[in-house]
Design a protein around this motif. Structure first.
Motif, short mmCIF file in Angstrom:
data_model
loop_
_atom_site.label_atom_id
_atom_site.label_comp_id
_atom_site.label_asym_id
_atom_site.label_seq_id
_atom_site.Cartn_x
_atom_site.Cartn_y
_atom_site.Cartn_z
N THR B 41 -43.01 99.11 81.77
CA THR B 41 -42.01 98.04 81.80
C THR B 41 -42.50 96.91 82.70
OG1 THR B 41 -40.27 99.72 81.66
CG2 THR B 41 -39.58 97.51 82.29
N ASN B 43 -41.34 93.87 84.82
CA ASN B 43 -40.11 93.33 85.41
C ASN B 43 -40.37 91.97 86.04
OD1 ASN B 43 -38.38 95.79 85.12
ND2 ASN B 43 -39.95 96.65 86.45
N ASN B 44 -39.62 90.99 85.61
CA ASN B 44 -39.70 89.65 86.18
C ASN B 44 -38.26 89.24 86.53
OD1 ASN B 44 -39.91 86.33 84.85
ND2 ASN B 44 -40.51 86.97 86.90
N ASN B 45 -37.89 89.57 87.78
CA ASN B 45 -36.51 89.34 88.20
C ASN B 45 -36.42 88.07 89.04
OD1 ASN B 45 -35.53 91.76 87.03
ND2 ASN B 45 -36.38 92.90 88.76
N GLY B 47 -34.67 85.66 91.30
CA GLY B 47 -33.52 85.74 92.19
C GLY B 47 -32.53 84.62 91.89
N ALA B 66 -38.80 84.93 92.47
CA ALA B 66 -38.67 86.15 91.66
C ALA B 66 -39.30 87.35 92.35
CB ALA B 66 -39.35 85.94 90.31
N THR B 67 -38.77 88.51 92.03
CA THR B 67 -39.41 89.77 92.42
C THR B 67 -40.02 90.36 91.15
OG1 THR B 67 -37.75 90.15 94.13
CG2 THR B 67 -39.02 92.06 93.40
N ASN B 68 -41.33 90.50 91.17
CA ASN B 68 -42.02 90.99 89.96
C ASN B 68 -42.60 92.38 90.20
OD1 ASN B 68 -41.56 88.48 88.72
ND2 ASN B 68 -43.39 87.63 89.68
#
Lengths: 132, 157
Positions: B41, B43-45, B47, B66-68
């Motif tokens: 997976t 993940n590119n979150n 903020g 972002a938190t990746n």
């Protein structure tokens, strides 16, 4: 797996004088299964093997589960059971836990059927192993 | 008709490629491809900072950094997990990369490593290893996370 099961059952019942293990397959003679003809002799069927993916992986190098099923047959006189019959049943079932047999899933159970004066026990061993 | 990323054929499988060093992976043969992935997976979150105002019935939002991360599960492969170098790649196995907190370069290929295959790339640190096994699935498996340092960049082979 039949060879290992045959060996394990032979060892398990070695102290029981009323029973023996046949290395022959449980074939039929004149329409009568050999285990009905030769009562108190234990017969082990050939392996029935199915294979499925236990853990599928993205690169298709799956962890495979080999499911082997063997049937074991034992017939006795329905009217006068051998005195060692309960020990024989327990010994046959215990073969699933012996070295060479036990793997990550080993199950064994049995059914019994009376036909005329013959009581036949059909044990089913489900022996799973994995291939990586 | 849409064209999906189908990972079923062997030539278009999803691939995680790892290398070390401070420069991005330049080739599909750099480092090594992680074997026996069960899933992966990306993940590119981004903020989001939310606030409300008395003159509006809806919240307002602003993006924050972002938190990746890359999250995967894999079956432990004895030729790649504990070894000090995987094959001739010169790159340590996953266990050593995690233990030594080594900066890794990575690419996640969406549809194989053919010409034109899409990937996301970046650098980060391997973390969250937790090998586990149980009697009904007696093969060691572990989750693995790459905590991404910086941006995820998209590209094509």
């Amino acid at each position: 797996m039949r060879t290992e099961l045959l060996s394990a059952i032979t060892t398990a019942i070695s102290t029981l004088t009323q029973f023996a293990v046949s290395s022959e397959l449980p074939w039929e003679q004149n329409g009568m299964p050999l285990y009905r003809k030769n009562m108190k002799k234990i017969y082990v069927s050939p392996d029935v093997l199915t294979q499925s993916a236990l853990i599928p992986t993205l690169d298709h190098v799956n962890v495979l589960e080999n499911n082997t099923v063997n049937q074991v047959f034992l017939s006795v006189d329905a009217k006068n059971n051998p005195t060692q019959l309960p020990q024989a049943i327990a010994a046959i079932l215990s073969a699933r836990d012996r070295t060479g047999i036990v793997n990550f899933v080993t199950e064994a159970d049995y059914t019994q059927e009376t036909s005329e004066d013959v009581l036949t026990y059909t044990f089913e061993f489900r022996l799973n192993s994995i291939t990586t | 008709m849409p064209t999906y990323y189908n990972t079923s054929p062997p030539g278009t499988r999803a691939v995680l490629q790892l290398s070390t060093g401070t420069t991005a992976i330049a080739s599909t043969t750099t480092g090594y491809q992680v074997a026996a992935l069960q899933n992966i997976t990306v993940n590119n979150n981004v903020g989001i900072f939310n606030w409300t105002q008395l003159d509006s019935f809806s919240q307002y939002s602003l993006p924050t950094p972002a938190t990746n991360s890359i999250a995967a599960n894999l079956v432990l492969d004895s030729s790649t997990y504990f070894v000090s170098t995987v094959g001739t790649s010169g790159v340590p196995g996953i266990n050593a990369l995690s233990n030594n907190a080594t900066l890794v370069q990575f690419r996640v290929y969406f549809d194989g490593v053919r010409t034109g295959s899409r990937y996301v790339a970046g650098q980060g640190y391997i973390t969250a290893l937790a090998p586990t096994v149980n009697p009904t699935a007696p093969v060691w498996v572990t989750p693995v996370t790459i905590a991404v340092d910086g941006d995820l960049t998209a590209g094509a082979v």
